[in-house]
Design an enzyme around this catalytic site. Structure first.
Site, mmCIF file in Angstrom:
data_model
loop_
_atom_site.group_PDB
_atom_site.id
_atom_site.type_symbol
_atom_site.label_atom_id
_atom_site.label_comp_id
_atom_site.label_asym_id
_atom_site.label_seq_id
_atom_site.Cartn_x
_atom_site.Cartn_y
_atom_site.Cartn_z
ATOM 1 N N SER A 1 0.892 -1.128 -0.098
ATOM 2 C CA SER A 1 -0.106 0.164 -0.046
ATOM 3 C C SER A 1 0.647 1.167 0.053
ATOM 4 O O SER A 1 0.429 2.366 -0.195
ATOM 5 C CB SER A 1 -0.985 0.016 1.192
ATOM 6 O OG SER A 1 -0.342 -0.075 2.278
ATOM 7 N N ASP B 1 -2.598 8.207 7.827
ATOM 8 C CA ASP B 1 -3.589 7.536 8.680
ATOM 9 C C ASP B 1 -2.792 6.520 9.552
ATOM 10 O O ASP B 1 -1.670 6.812 9.922
ATOM 11 C CB ASP B 1 -4.505 6.604 7.677
ATOM 12 C CG ASP B 1 -3.640 5.584 6.830
ATOM 13 O OD1 ASP B 1 -2.410 5.309 7.040
ATOM 14 O OD2 ASP B 1 -4.155 4.946 6.016
ATOM 15 N N HIS C 1 0.216 4.728 7.018
ATOM 16 C CA HIS C 1 0.906 5.620 5.767
ATOM 17 C C HIS C 1 1.357 6.755 6.145
ATOM 18 O O HIS C 1 0.867 7.785 6.854
ATOM 19 C CB HIS C 1 0.099 5.118 4.851
ATOM 20 C CG HIS C 1 -0.627 3.870 4.437
ATOM 21 N ND1 HIS C 1 -1.929 3.481 4.701
ATOM 22 C CD2 HIS C 1 0.074 3.040 3.794
ATOM 23 C CE1 HIS C 1 -2.115 2.547 4.355
ATOM 24 N NE2 HIS C 1 -0.952 2.035 3.840
#
Length: 363
Positions: A36, A329, A332
């Site tokens: 991600s 978040d 990340h």
């Protein structure tokens, strides 16, 4: 470290990107693999809860909420801009491949997955590293040849000059080794044997990547997972900024990367495997945020689920001055932090070693 280092990095990156835009591309293509940290939208098309195709993700990205797990650009996006290329689109978003596949590169990264095939499975379907390389092999063997008049020499030359960026492995710890509900990995492997298992698997996959045709590869270390909100808000850390025993876990992996990558470069003719030595940079920015123009290196900028330990809650407004934040978040980084890492990889041989990106494109 000087307090102006953040602004210096960003200014340097802006100058490099502006100059690149006025010249022919420095490489024919950028191919991206990982999780991600680099996913640009592949997970949008997979049955998984690991998605970022909604606001506030992409709040500061020109194309909006594309599926990037941050507010704006990733490291791969900054690399693409420096090279003078378009952002590498997510592979799964392309339908009629033979006619529409771009020759400027593709992104195969998939949020939630890792080096090991089982990592990430409890959260839905994602593309682990071997599957990403399967798709890349399909691209090279079936989808690219027609763009080069089915000339193997031209295709091989194109691949040898293209740049590959990889960032993967953190989920093998966060969503596997430290996950005790779905996995018993930590009971079967002490930390060092587990790190060796990951590095051995990665080495085999990187050799396969070479056999498919890649020659210029940047492999980033795993970042300091003990500093992310998902970890600092779950584990005791006795007043310290980070949970240091969790950072030590990934250090066992990172310490094995240099010799593995050096060995691949020396044994695979014509290859250059660069180490993205960014763990120390990310750690230093977490501990000394003001040196990088960061005011908050503890809290997520967006309002995240589960007391800030997970993804952003859809549609809620994030913090006002996102560039002052380290974390977007619970997992990340913000675009501001990614820009620092990218700038240092492009310019600085203490982050991307033994060659920075400027040097790599000229090999």
């Amino acid at each position: 470290m000087a307090p102006f280092i953040f602004f210096q990095c960003v200014f340097t990156l802006m100058i490099s990107i502006t100059a690149a835009a006025l010249q022919p591309p420095l490489a024919p293509a950028l191919y991206v693999f990982g999780d991600s940290l680099l996913d640009s939208g592949n997970n949008n098309l997979l049955p998984t809860i690991a998605r970022a195709n909604f606001l506030p993700y992409g709040a500061n990205f020109p194309k909006g909420n594309t599926g990037r797990f941050t507010n704006g650009k990733t490291v791969a996006d900054f690399v693409a801009e420096f090279l003078g290329l378009q952002y590498s689109p997510p592979y799964l978003s392309l339908k009629n491949f033979k006619s529409s596949i771009p020759v400027t590169g593709l992104n195969y990264a998939s949020g939630g997955c890792g080096i090991l095939p089982e990592t990430g499975r409890p959260y839905g379907k994602c593309l682990h590293l071997e599957e990403q390389f399967d798709l890349f092999e399909k691209t090279v063997k079936s989808e690219l040849p027609s763009h080069f008049n089915n000339n193997p020499e031209k295709l091989s030359d194109y691949l040898s000059k293209s740049v590959v960026v990889i960032s993967i492995g953190s989920n093998d710890y966060l969503n596997n080794y430290l996950e005790t509900i779905f996995f018993k990995t930590s009971q079967r492997f002490p930390p060092e044997p587990f790190a060796q298992l990951l590095v051995d698997s990665l080495s085999r996959q990187l050799e396969r990547l070479y056999n498919i045709g890649a020659r210029k590869v940047i492999m980033f270390e795993i970042g300091p997972i003990g500093c992310i909100p998902s970890v600092t808000r779950k584990y005791e850390h006795n007043g310290q900024q980070c949970v240091e025993d969790k950072n030590q876990l990934v250090t066992h992996f990172n310490n094995r990367l240099p010799s593995m990558l050096t060995n691949l470069t020396s044994t695979l003719t014509g290859s250059t495997f660069v180490l993205g030595h960014a763990h120390w940079l990310s750690y230093d920015a977490a501990i000394n945020p003001s040196s990088y123009g960061i005011a908050d290196s503890t809290n997520p900028c967006c309002k995240a689920w589960l007391n800030g330990t997970s993804g952003c809650i859809p549609l809620l407004k994030p913090c006002r001055n996102v560039d002052n934040n380290y974390f977007w978040d619970g997992y990340h980084l913000t675009e501001a932090m990614y820009s620092v890492i990218a700038a240092r990889c492009i310019e600085d041989k203490s982050v991307c070693i033994p060659l920075n990106l400027k040097e790599l494109v000229n090999v």
